[in-house]
Scaffold this motif. Structure first.
Motif, PDB file in Angstrom:
ATOM      1  N   ARG A  36     -35.887 -32.803 -23.876  1.00  0.00           N
ATOM      2  CA  ARG A  36     -34.629 -32.382 -24.503  1.00  0.00           C
ATOM      3  C   ARG A  36     -34.548 -33.558 -25.809  1.00  0.00           C
ATOM      4  N   LYS A  89     -37.999 -31.128 -32.872  1.00  0.00           N
ATOM      5  CA  LYS A  89     -37.021 -30.560 -33.232  1.00  0.00           C
ATOM      6  C   LYS A  89     -36.120 -31.640 -34.446  1.00  0.00           C
ATOM      7  N   TYR A 137     -29.189 -31.312 -29.836  1.00  0.00           N
ATOM      8  CA  TYR A 137     -30.659 -30.921 -29.817  1.00  0.00           C
ATOM      9  C   TYR A 137     -31.025 -30.061 -28.552  1.00  0.00           C
ATOM     10  N   SER A 138     -30.136 -29.505 -27.783  1.00  0.00           N
ATOM     11  CA  SER A 138     -30.349 -28.861 -26.875  1.00  0.00           C
ATOM     12  C   SER A 138     -30.906 -27.525 -27.071  1.00  0.00           C
ATOM     13  N   TYR A 139     -31.442 -26.772 -26.227  1.00  0.00           N
ATOM     14  CA  TYR A 139     -31.958 -25.399 -26.638  1.00  0.00           C
ATOM     15  C   TYR A 139     -31.193 -24.491 -27.025  1.00  0.00           C
ATOM     16  N   ARG A 140     -29.736 -24.434 -25.969  1.00  0.00           N
ATOM     17  CA  ARG A 140     -28.835 -23.712 -26.100  1.00  0.00           C
ATOM     18  C   ARG A 140     -28.230 -23.934 -27.543  1.00  0.00           C
ATOM     19  N   LYS A 143     -30.561 -22.862 -30.551  1.00  0.00           N
ATOM     20  CA  LYS A 143     -30.658 -21.269 -30.526  1.00  0.00           C
ATOM     21  C   LYS A 143     -29.430 -20.888 -31.619  1.00  0.00           C
ATOM     22  N   LEU A 191     -38.372 -23.470 -30.634  1.00  0.00           N
ATOM     23  CA  LEU A 191     -37.285 -23.107 -29.736  1.00  0.00           C
ATOM     24  C   LEU A 191     -37.907 -22.211 -28.493  1.00  0.00           C
ATOM     25  N   ASN A 192     -38.733 -21.259 -29.173  1.00  0.00           N
ATOM     26  CA  ASN A 192     -39.437 -20.249 -28.119  1.00  0.00           C
ATOM     27  C   ASN A 192     -40.477 -21.199 -27.373  1.00  0.00           C
ATOM     28  N   GLN A 194     -39.804 -24.401 -26.429  1.00  0.00           N
ATOM     29  CA  GLN A 194     -38.826 -25.078 -25.567  1.00  0.00           C
ATOM     30  C   GLN A 194     -38.395 -24.290 -24.343  1.00  0.00           C
ATOM     31  N   ARG A 195     -37.984 -23.104 -24.886  1.00  0.00           N
ATOM     32  CA  ARG A 195     -37.655 -21.728 -23.796  1.00  0.00           C
ATOM     33  C   ARG A 195     -38.688 -21.670 -22.714  1.00  0.00           C
ATOM     34  N   GLY A 198     -38.727 -24.533 -20.491  1.00  0.00           N
ATOM     35  CA  GLY A 198     -37.718 -24.487 -19.571  1.00  0.00           C
ATOM     36  C   GLY A 198     -38.053 -23.605 -18.110  1.00  0.00           C
TER      37      GLY A 198
END
Length: 315
Positions: A36, A89, A137-140, A143, A191-192, A194-195, A198
């Motif tokens: 993260r 990121k 810098y969190s995914y959410r 995004k 981000l994909n 990272q998704r 997750g």
């Protein structure tokens, strides 16, 4: 078998403390947090230690649930390598901010008010969040930011194409907006990844939890089983030692008994020898005596009787 069993017992008991240490370390949570905050190389090192520890434990006490966990380990490792191979990121956001500042300077210089206002809005979105929020810098969050900036860029593109600007100006703006869209596409790809990480992390965490729940009782059962085997071995050794002690005691008794019987026989034979072989005038030795021994006894008997005849034996 004995030394091997002892070695096996040592390994199982050492595994108990190692298993507790692995659970206490919460490596998977640490790996997730490191990814993260863009410290993927550290996350890979942590993952390798964790994977190695779990494999060592399962090699000692193997359970079927490790198969699913091992498969998830491989997938998670691949995704971590994918993240490492791509730009992090922080770098992507910094490049995007730099290009947006360049675009803003370009439109400000040309006094295009709508584009100036929009570019300033986008720059603020990128810059303020990155400097003020530790969770930026969190995914959410990223995004949402990426989707929002994409809309802003598309809006600026539409405004430009519908404006009364010359075709040359429109082309220059489109080229600069195109570089922003390229950076936004790279951010989306990151981000994909990272998704996907997750999702794989959740699958790995779940399979590890299942493995851990099964491994703990199996390890305890192995300890109990080895303890029972050790007790049986110990009792066997005690029985063997007991038999050896009985044999030894019996041997000592037999030696003592034999010596006592031999002494009794010697005393009896000695008395008979004196009584039948020395004292009588005419001796008759009974028993299985050798010829030489009989001659010696006869010689001494003659000597004793000769002395007795002269009466010197009583002087």
């Amino acid at each position: 078998k004995g030394p091997a069993n002892f070695e096996r017992m040592t390994m199982v008991y050492e595994s108990t403390s190692k298993f507790e240490e692995v659970k206490k370390n919460q490596a998977l949570s640490n790996i997730k947090e490191l990814v993260r905050v863009d410290r993927t190389k550290e996350a890979i090192s942590e993952f390798e230690r964790f994977e190695g520890s779990v494999k060592e434990l399962n090699d000692i006490v193997s359970i079927d649930e490790y198969g699913a966990l091992d498969k998830n380990f491989k997938n998670l490792r691949k995704k971590l390598n994918d993240i490492t191979a791509s730009a992090n990121k922080t770098t992507l956001i910094n490049v995007l901010r730099t290009k947006m500042i360049g675009f803003q300077n370009f439109v400000v210089h040309n006094q295009w008010r709508t584009l100036t206002r929009m570019s300033n809005k986008v720059k603020t979105k990128i810059s303020v969040g990155a400097t003020k929020s530790s969770n930026f810098y969190s995914y959410r969050n990223l995004k949402r930011l990426q989707a929002s900036v994409v809309k802003d860029v598309e809006y600026m593109e539409k405004v430009t194409m519908r404006s009364v600007l010359s075709d040359e100006d429109k082309s220059l703006i489109a080229i600069r907006l195109g570089t922003l869209k390229t950076e936004l596409d790279l951010l989306k790809k990151s981000l994909n990844t990272q998704r996907d990480f997750g999702r794989l992390w959740k699958a790995t965490s779940k399979s590890y939890e299942i493995w851990s729940e099964k491994f703990g009782p199996k390890l305890t059962y192995q300890k109990i089983e080895l303890n029972e085997t050790s007790k049986t071995t110990l009792y066997g050794l005690i029985a063997i030692v007991g038999v050896l002690l009985l044999v030894l005691a019996g041997g000592v008794f037999m030696v003592a008994y034999t010596e006592r019987k031999a002494k009794e026989i010697l005393e009896r034979d000695s008395l008979e020898l004196v009584k039948d072989g020395l004292i009588p005038v005419r001796a008759s030795l009974k028993g299985d005596w050798s010829h030489l021994f009989k001659e010696e006894v006869e010689k001494y008997r003659g000597y004793i009787h000769k002395r007795m005849s002269f009466g010197s034996i009583f002087q």
